[in-house]
Scaffold this active site. Structure first.
Site, short mmCIF file in Angstrom:
data_model
loop_
_atom_site.label_atom_id
_atom_site.label_comp_id
_atom_site.label_asym_id
_atom_site.label_seq_id
_atom_site.Cartn_x
_atom_site.Cartn_y
_atom_site.Cartn_z
N THR A 1 0.82 -1.23 0.00
CA THR A 1 0.00 0.00 0.00
C THR A 1 0.85 1.27 0.00
O THR A 1 0.30 2.37 -0.03
CB THR A 1 -0.90 0.05 1.25
OG1 THR A 1 -0.07 -0.04 2.41
CG2 THR A 1 -1.91 -1.07 1.27
N LYS A 2 2.16 1.14 0.07
CA LYS A 2 3.02 2.32 0.17
C LYS A 2 3.28 2.94 -1.20
O LYS A 2 3.11 2.28 -2.23
CB LYS A 2 4.34 1.93 0.85
CG LYS A 2 4.17 1.35 2.26
CD LYS A 2 3.52 2.34 3.20
CE LYS A 2 3.57 1.94 4.66
NZ LYS A 2 2.58 0.93 5.07
#
Ligand code: PLP
Length: 392
Positions: free
Chosen positions: A188-189
């Site tokens: 998700t980064k």
């Protein structure tokens, strides 16, 4: 009857945007004959260190690994205390537990969600060895104040920069203020390697120790043993960990470096659309800008004030899910989790500001993968819910 047409595909929370170069670089690595820690890891580390303006960057398997190595290298162990925020992912505090030290929480600034330097000062004891700050949601912590505090008390300062790759504070990149900093490349980064992390530091002996500790404590890594560089023998100089990054991951990461600022601009545009679309909904508290410096805009965290809004956060999350919108909670405060309550006697009431955020916060989807119409859809659904219409 609602006027909102529910979308077909589920809006995944945290879906990454991967440039084609990253996909091609992975395929090329797979064909190269070398998949493990090797030249692509070295190239990624070099590019990352240059981007940060940090003398050293050591690639590892996760941000959790980077944080654990930081504490080990700084000599944190049984009998020590490490101060950190309860408003973070479990990894930040779990690694303190793994060293045998005690995690000591301090409350946050309710506006920014970042550790409050005054609250930290109040819990420092002769056993305190380090402070781990988390740049919550991508908003930089007041690092000059934390530096002063650490220097005054002879403490190490570690930055958990999992949310803050693109952030700055007072003309310096986040990740260069602390003794060590840890970054995450979780899916998700804003830069992802599937799983992965980076440890940044200005001290060459700490970087060298991290390189040894990330691979079992071997004096010579596999690239040095099996490539043409290599003498094939090695010695175990201390019991290390299996925390290395592979060349497959590094190739993927390296190819994304030149996109970071472009993707940040894109997230900033989506952020503004959220702010404009949601600003007048009663009981909805929108996320603040950075007090100073550059916000990395990793998480768009709203708060639902149950006294003012027509419903609470949990109900909103359920309705958004029915409308095919993924959300996240960042975070249920760590002192409210059973392990931290049972092991250290933490309980509700101890950190009221973190608790209010914990009870009310909801993260709406925000990544460079999204289109403007995705944000406009979320806004439309939220506005319909506030009007009392059922959606989904
Ligand atoms: C604030 C924070 N710290 C640490 C981590 C752990 O990162 P990783 O999954 O790379 O170990 C995360 C992961 O999401 C995080 O958000």
């Amino acid at each position: 009857m609602s006027g909102v047409r529910v979308r077909q595909d589920f809006l995944i929370f945290g879906a990454p945007r991967l440039p084609e170069e990253a996909i091609a670089a992975v395929v090329e690595t797979l064909r190269s004959g070398w998949l493990g820690t090797g030249p692509r890891v070295a190239a990624f580390e070099e590019a990352f260190a240059r981007y940060l303006g940090a003398p050293h960057a050591v690639a590892v398997g996760s941000c959790t690994a980077a944080l654990h190595l930081a504490l080990k290298i700084l000599g944190v162990g049984p009998g020590d205390e490490v101060v950190t925020t309860p408003l973070t992912f479990a990894a930040t505090a779990n690694v303190i537990v793994h060293t045998g030290a005690r995690p000591v929480f301090a409350d946050v600034d309710e506006r920014t969600g970042n550790l409050d330097p005054e609250a930290v000062a109040a819990v420092i004891t002769p056993r305190t060895r380090a402070i781990i700050v988390v740049h919550y949601a991508g908003r930089p912590c007041p690092m000059d104040r934390f530096r002063d505090l650490a220097e005054r008390h002879g403490l190490f300062l570690i930055e958990d920069a999992a949310h803050a790759l693109e952030a700055w504070y007072r003309g310096r990149k986040i990740g260069t203020w602390g003794d060590m900093a840890a970054f995450s490349f979780y899916p998700t980064k804003s830069l992802t390697t599937g799983e992965g992390g980076m440890l940044a530091t200005a001290r060459s002996e700490w970087a060298e120790r991290a390189r040894v500790l990330r691979l079992h404590g071997l004096s010579r890594d596999a690239w040095k043993r099996y490539s043409e560089e290599g003498a094939i023998d090695y010695e175990v100089v201390e019991p290390g960990f299996k925390y290395n990054m592979t060349d497959i991951q590094a190739a993927m990461g390296l190819a994304q470096m030149s996109y970071l600022e472009r993707w940040l601009e894109r997230r900033a545009r989506l952020w503004t659309l959220y702010q404009e679309g949601l600003r007048d909904l009663p009981g909805l508290i929108l996320p603040p800008e950075a007090t100073e410096g550059v916000h990395a805009r990793h998480l768009y965290t709203i708060r639902v004030d149950p006294g003012e809004a027509p419903f609470d956060r949990d109900r909103l999350a359920r309705w958004l899910h029915q409308a095919r919108i993924g959300t996240g909670i960042h975070y249920k405060a760590l002192h409210l989790h059973p392990f931290y309550q049972q092991a250290y006697g933490y309980r509700r009431g101890m950190f009221p500001r973190a608790e209010r955020i914990s009870d009310q916060t909801l993260s709406l989807p925000l990544t460079a993968h999204m289109e403007e119409e995705d944000v406009l859809y979320v806004v439309e659904v939220m506005r319909a819910l506030w009007r009392g219409e059922a959606v989904g």
